[in-house]
Design a protein around this motif. Structure first.
Motif, mmCIF file in Angstrom:
data_model
loop_
_atom_site.group_PDB
_atom_site.id
_atom_site.type_symbol
_atom_site.label_atom_id
_atom_site.label_comp_id
_atom_site.label_asym_id
_atom_site.label_seq_id
_atom_site.Cartn_x
_atom_site.Cartn_y
_atom_site.Cartn_z
ATOM 1 N N TRP A 92 -13.442 63.806 14.618
ATOM 2 C CA TRP A 92 -13.932 65.155 14.898
ATOM 3 C C TRP A 92 -15.442 65.168 15.119
ATOM 4 O O TRP A 92 -16.211 64.685 14.287
ATOM 5 C CB TRP A 92 -13.555 66.070 13.732
ATOM 6 C CG TRP A 92 -13.922 67.498 13.938
ATOM 7 C CD1 TRP A 92 -13.548 68.313 14.954
ATOM 8 C CD2 TRP A 92 -14.755 68.290 13.075
ATOM 9 N NE1 TRP A 92 -14.090 69.575 14.784
ATOM 10 C CE2 TRP A 92 -14.829 69.589 13.642
ATOM 11 C CE3 TRP A 92 -15.427 68.038 11.884
ATOM 12 C CZ2 TRP A 92 -15.549 70.622 13.056
ATOM 13 C CZ3 TRP A 92 -16.141 69.064 11.289
ATOM 14 C CH2 TRP A 92 -16.205 70.348 11.878
ATOM 15 N N GLU A 93 -15.861 65.744 16.254
ATOM 16 C CA GLU A 93 -17.275 65.722 16.624
ATOM 17 C C GLU A 93 -18.141 66.634 15.755
ATOM 18 O O GLU A 93 -19.366 66.492 15.729
ATOM 19 C CB GLU A 93 -17.438 66.112 18.097
ATOM 20 C CG GLU A 93 -16.879 65.077 19.076
ATOM 21 C CD GLU A 93 -17.655 63.776 19.039
ATOM 22 O OE1 GLU A 93 -18.858 63.797 18.726
ATOM 23 O OE2 GLU A 93 -17.049 62.726 19.326
ATOM 24 N N GLU A 151 -21.634 59.988 15.919
ATOM 25 C CA GLU A 151 -22.594 59.094 16.565
ATOM 26 C C GLU A 151 -23.954 59.171 15.887
ATOM 27 O O GLU A 151 -24.606 58.140 15.668
ATOM 28 C CB GLU A 151 -22.713 59.426 18.052
ATOM 29 C CG GLU A 151 -21.462 59.093 18.853
ATOM 30 C CD GLU A 151 -21.663 59.302 20.338
ATOM 31 O OE1 GLU A 151 -22.819 59.525 20.766
ATOM 32 O OE2 GLU A 151 -20.670 59.229 21.083
ATOM 33 N N PHE A 176 -20.674 64.948 13.633
ATOM 34 C CA PHE A 176 -21.740 64.172 14.280
ATOM 35 C C PHE A 176 -21.593 62.664 14.033
ATOM 36 O O PHE A 176 -22.524 62.001 13.562
ATOM 37 C CB PHE A 176 -23.115 64.636 13.785
ATOM 38 C CG PHE A 176 -23.319 66.121 13.827
ATOM 39 C CD1 PHE A 176 -23.729 66.746 14.990
ATOM 40 C CD2 PHE A 176 -23.064 66.904 12.705
ATOM 41 C CE1 PHE A 176 -23.904 68.128 15.029
ATOM 42 C CE2 PHE A 176 -23.235 68.284 12.740
ATOM 43 C CZ PHE A 176 -23.657 68.896 13.908
#
Length: 211
Positions: free
Chosen positions: A12-13, A18, A16
């Motif tokens: 799930w983005e 990355e 965050f």
């Protein structure tokens, strides 16, 4: 020889992945780690997990195959460390019982979001030495189902349904020959800018967990 860390990044983005991985990439090499990034779960099948010294799950939600779950759990049981934060480790792979047992807790909700007080339960523990004994943290307050055998380092009072409950925030535990460290703080990267000592605590926890 540098230690070898594997970061499993994705999911799930909203957490965050990355950006959080970039923080690990910046910090772990300063502690003599060589970092490998896996951005697909299939890498769990392809990599030799016991060859790593530390695994960092950074994958909110998602699902592991039975073979992938077995590979991670067996690697940690053999002595590979496991460490991570917030949903990337504590809200990962919700349907995998052995994974959640290994972590020691599972996110089930955050009925409160806002400022709350975090307290150090073991101020003399080597991992908590950089933390204030009490501090206010403004974010999701994780409500967790937890293993009663945890070694709780940091906790909070959770006011819910007219009750105040003692809720673990960060802990250590053993899984076979492996060490596990988890911290529920860290919903957004900016929180570590506001509380840099929390990020220092996370990195020290990962080093503690390391083989």
């Amino acid at each position: 020889m540098p230690k070898k860390a594997l970061i499993i990044q994705g999911g799930w983005e909203g957490h965050f992945p990355e950006e959080i991985t970039q923080r690990y990439q910046a910090s772990l090499p300063t502690k003599d780690f060589e970092v490998t990034i896996a951005d697909k779960l299939e890498a769990i099948d392809e990599l030799d997990l016991p060859a790593f010294d530390l695994i960092v799950p950074n994958w909110t939600m998602g699902d592991l195959s039975e073979s992938q779950e077995k590979a991670i759990c067996e690697a940690v049981a053999s002595g590979v460390g496991l460490g991570g934060v917030h949903g990337g480790m504590g809200d990962a792979f919700r349907g995998k019982v052995d994974y959640n047992y290994m972590v020691g807790g599972q996110f089930v909700g955050h009925p409160y979001v806002g400022p709350y007080t975090v307290r150090v339960e073991q101020p003399d523990h080597p991992l908590t030495r950089m933390l204030p004994e009490r501090f206010v943290y403004d974010s999701e307050q994780y409500y967790l189902h937890v293993d009663p055998a945890l070694n709780v380092l940091v906790a909070t009072d959770y006011d819910v349904d007219g009750l105040t409950v003692d809720m673990p925030v960060a802990w250590t535990k053993k899984w076979g020959r492996g060490r596990v460290f988890y911290c529920a703080l860290g919903h957004a990267p900016a929180e570590f800018d506001a509380h840099p000592y929390v990020w220092d605590f996370v990195i020290e926890g990962c080093i503690w967990a390391c083989r």
